[in-house]
Motif scaffolding. Structure first.
Motif, PDB file in Angstrom:
ATOM      1  N   GLN A  65       0.118  -5.769   2.445  1.00 58.69           N
ATOM      2  CA  GLN A  65       0.637  -4.403   2.364  1.00 58.69           C
ATOM      3  C   GLN A  65       1.048  -3.918   3.757  1.00 58.69           C
ATOM      4  N   LEU A  66       1.881  -2.916   3.774  1.00 62.10           N
ATOM      5  CA  LEU A  66       2.287  -2.317   5.053  1.00 62.10           C
ATOM      6  C   LEU A  66       1.063  -1.681   5.707  1.00 62.10           C
ATOM      7  N   PRO A  67       1.096  -1.464   7.017  1.00 61.18           N
ATOM      8  CA  PRO A  67      -0.079  -0.902   7.703  1.00 61.18           C
ATOM      9  C   PRO A  67      -0.605   0.347   6.998  1.00 61.18           C
ATOM     10  N   GLY A  68      -1.926   0.353   6.770  1.00 61.76           N
ATOM     11  CA  GLY A  68      -2.561   1.493   6.111  1.00 61.76           C
ATOM     12  C   GLY A  68      -2.471   1.430   4.603  1.00 61.76           C
ATOM     13  N   GLY A  69      -1.763   0.429   4.073  1.00 59.12           N
ATOM     14  CA  GLY A  69      -1.558   0.375   2.620  1.00 59.12           C
ATOM     15  C   GLY A  69      -2.589  -0.444   1.891  1.00 59.12           C
ATOM     16  N   ASP A  70      -3.441  -1.186   2.634  1.00 58.67           N
ATOM     17  CA  ASP A  70      -4.360  -2.096   1.944  1.00 58.67           C
ATOM     18  C   ASP A  70      -5.438  -1.361   1.147  1.00 58.67           C
ATOM     19  N   ALA A  71      -6.039  -0.310   1.737  1.00 62.13           N
ATOM     20  CA  ALA A  71      -7.123   0.390   1.033  1.00 62.13           C
ATOM     21  C   ALA A  71      -6.612   1.081  -0.231  1.00 62.13           C
ATOM     22  N   PRO A  72      -5.517   1.838  -0.158  1.00 64.24           N
ATOM     23  CA  PRO A  72      -4.995   2.447  -1.395  1.00 64.24           C
ATOM     24  C   PRO A  72      -4.648   1.402  -2.454  1.00 64.24           C
ATOM     25  N   TYR A  73      -4.137   0.227  -1.979  1.00 67.88           N
ATOM     26  CA  TYR A  73      -3.767  -0.831  -2.935  1.00 67.88           C
ATOM     27  C   TYR A  73      -5.008  -1.328  -3.667  1.00 67.88           C
ATOM     28  N   LEU A  74      -6.057  -1.579  -2.915  1.00 67.84           N
ATOM     29  CA  LEU A  74      -7.280  -2.105  -3.534  1.00 67.84           C
ATOM     30  C   LEU A  74      -7.934  -1.059  -4.438  1.00 67.84           C
TER      31      LEU A  74
END
Lengths: 408, 196
Positions: free
Chosen positions: B160-169
């Motif tokens: 994911q783009l920076p900062g996008g990993d937590a919302p994705y999970l």
């Protein structure tokens, strides 16, 4: 279908016979070993060899090349990193019941640089032979399997020579690094007496030409100082045994019958040297008295010699693994030749008691039944495009395929 | 745009999964849970790697059984030159036609010898933007479904783009909770693997 129960009695008889023969061979080998140790290499022995050849020109004995018959040599110099080039070949013989008449040769080659820690270079070279000139002999008969085998041997030797030249060029032409050019089986191109006779009669110039090309390859290897090696695993040959038999006779006792009927019949050189050679120990060097060696290879400066080498890791006759190593006589004139060749070969046999490079070359060369069927399908498609009809196997071949579950 | 990395070619396939031969000996094979792509006519079939098999054969067994100190040249020969590829199997979870990604079983499998490519981060984001493929994975009995989902989500989160990993999970966790509401043990097994 093999009905094994019908073979129970013959199997029992065979087991008893083999056990009895092994005891007999053990006694004969002991006797032959004693003869080897007491026979000097002198003019008398040479005269006996000449006489045996005069009485029977097909006599496959051995001529001593070194000063003693009972030499046992283990390398004293440390192993060096050699380059091993190994080539093996396979073939598809022409099948007169098949849908198409052709034969195929396939060579597999590996260039293994010892100590490099780099993956070796591998290649295969298939060639398809389908013209009348390739398929039929001078009398119009379909080419014999023996001739195809000889052409395969020539193809193997040509690859060995070409790869050795490339390897020397790759090394900047420096002739010092050791290169072994190894083929599976004997180093002499196999020619039966009949083939040689036919060639001499001018009936099949192709045999003579193939032999010349083969010897030319040996010259090429000599020019780039790559050592040609024929590695014969578990040899059945008895050249030294035959030499020992005539050496035990007085000159007056040597008749054609005596030359042909040895009490050592059935005993192989390998059985003799398994008792004598320890791991990484070699025998004395001999030259085979085969007619093709004397009349073709030797006059060209490529007389083929051989020694026996125990490639086993463990000590003792029961563990011995005797191989016959063929090489041209000019190799034996190089300093330290024996140590260098022995070390390189022995090291490559570690773990397998057979050269790793030859095992890989064989694996590369072999053509599977599935690959053969695929090739024939491709050939059939090619033909169908031009003629509109698919070639058909003979009814016999079709029936055999059906019973074996194949489809062409 | 970077040239896609060719991983190997298809050995056998079905609409549910495909197996390809991998022969990049200098690189590690694509890991468990990685997204890969096979192009089939006008479609791209996406798969999640769930099985990596290194084959042996009598030759290798003989060398191993000999127990001798192994020559490095022989090891490299075995690994790089022999015709025993690493076989990798992927579960088909989505396909793309033009710009549109469909998270369902593809209409047709890749053909034999079809090239297989690694997916770059942008392609992973695009192919796994939705979570409809969860059901495909969870319903498949051939693959270790919980392990595969957790591994693929961890990898997708890293793409994911920076900062996008937590919302994705977080979104993925919500979808899993919805799907596995009746099977809390299975849900927990996945979440544990996802977070550990």
């Amino acid at each position: 279908m093999l009905e094994l129960r019908k073979l129970l009695d013959p199997l029992e008889a065979m087991g008893a016979e083999i056990a009895q023969r092994q005891k007999e061979y053990s006694r004969l080998a002991e006797d032959a070993a004693a003869q080897l140790q007491r026979t000097p290499v002198d003019a008398a022995l040479q005269a006996k060899i000449e006489l045996a050849l005069k009485l029977d020109h097909t006599w496959r004995g051995a001529e001593p090349v070194e000063a003693t018959l009972d030499r046992r040599h283990r390398p004293t110099s440390p192993p060096e990193s050699a380059t091993l080039i190994a080539v093996d070949g396979s073939q598809i013989y022409p099948d007169r019941h098949g849908p198409l008449l052709y034969y195929l040769l396939n060579t597999g080659a590996i260039i293994f640089r010892q100590g490099s820690a780099a993956a070796p270079q591998v290649e295969t070279q298939p060639s398809l032979h389908f013209s009348d000139a390739e398929l039929y002999d001078v009398r119009g008969n379909l080419i014999k399997a023996e001739r195809i085998n000889a052409r395969r041997e020539l193809a193997e030797m040509q690859r060995l020579a070409a790869l050795a030249v490339e390897e020397r060029t790759r090394g900047g032409g420096d002739l010092d690094p050791l290169i072994l050019a190894i083929k599976d089986g004997q180093l002499m191109m196999w020619l039966g007496e009949r083939d040689l006779f036919e060639a001499e009669g001018g009936e099949d110039a192709g045999i003579t030409a193939d032999l010349s090309r083969y010897i030319d390859c040996l010259h090429t290897l000599q020019r780039v100082q790559a050592t040609p090696i024929g590695f014969v695993s578990t040899p059945r040959s008895a050249n030294v045994i035959r030499l020992l038999w005539i050496s035990a006779l007085d000159a007056a006792q040597i008749t054609r019958e005596e030359v042909q009927q040895s009490p050592y019949r059935g005993l192989s050189d390998a059985a003799l040297f398994a008792r004598l050679l320890g791991p990484n120990q070699r025998s004395a060097l001999f030259a085979t008295t085969a007619r093709v060696n004397r009349e073709r290879f030797a006059p060209a400066g490529q007389r083929i010699c051989f020694f026996y080498l125990n490639v086993a890791q463990r000590q003792g006759p029961d563990w011995a693994q005797i191989a016959r190593i063929d090489l041209p006589e000019w190799v034996a004139r190089q300093p330290q030749w024996a140590d260098r060749v022995q070390n390189a070969l022995y090291h490559d046999c570690v773990g397998m008691r057979f050269p790793y490079v030859l095992a890989r070359a064989d694996e590369l060369a072999v053509v599977s039944q599935q690959e053969k069927r695929d090739l024939e399908q491709m050939l059939a498609v090619q033909l169908a495009r031009r003629t509109g009809a698919l070639p058909e196997p003979s009814p016999k071949a079709r029936q055999k395929d059906l019973s074996r579950g194949y489809s062409r | 745009m970077n040239t896609p990395i060719l991983l190997g070619r298809v050995l056998r396939s079905s609409t549910a999964a495909y197996t390809f031969g991998y022969n990049h000996v200098d690189d590690a094979p694509p890991p468990f849970g990685a997204l890969i792509r096979a192009d089939v006519a006008t479609e791209s079939v996406y798969g999640l790697v769930y099985d990596v098999v290194v084959h042996d054969d009598p030759f290798v067994r003989q060398i191993v059984a000999a127990g001798e100190e192994m020559d490095e040249t022989r090891i490299q020969d075995m690994r790089q030159r022999r015709q025993t590829p690493v076989e990798i199997t992927a579960l088909a979870v989505a396909y793309a036609r033009g710009d549109q990604v469909y998270q369902r079983i593809p209409p047709r499998p890749p053909a034999a010898l079809q090239p297989i490519y690694a997916c770059a981060d942008a392609e992973v984001r695009r192919a796994l933007a939705r979570f409809d493929y969860f059901r495909t994975v969870l319903n498949n009995s051939q693959c270790p479904a919980e392990e595969l989902l957790a591994a693929s989500l961890r990898r997708a989160a890293r793409c994911q783009l920076p900062g996008g990993d937590a919302p994705y999970l977080l979104a993925a966790g919500r979808e899993l909770a919805r799907l596995l509401a009746a099977d809390p043990a299975r849900l927990e097994a996945i979440l544990r693997r996802l977070t550990s």
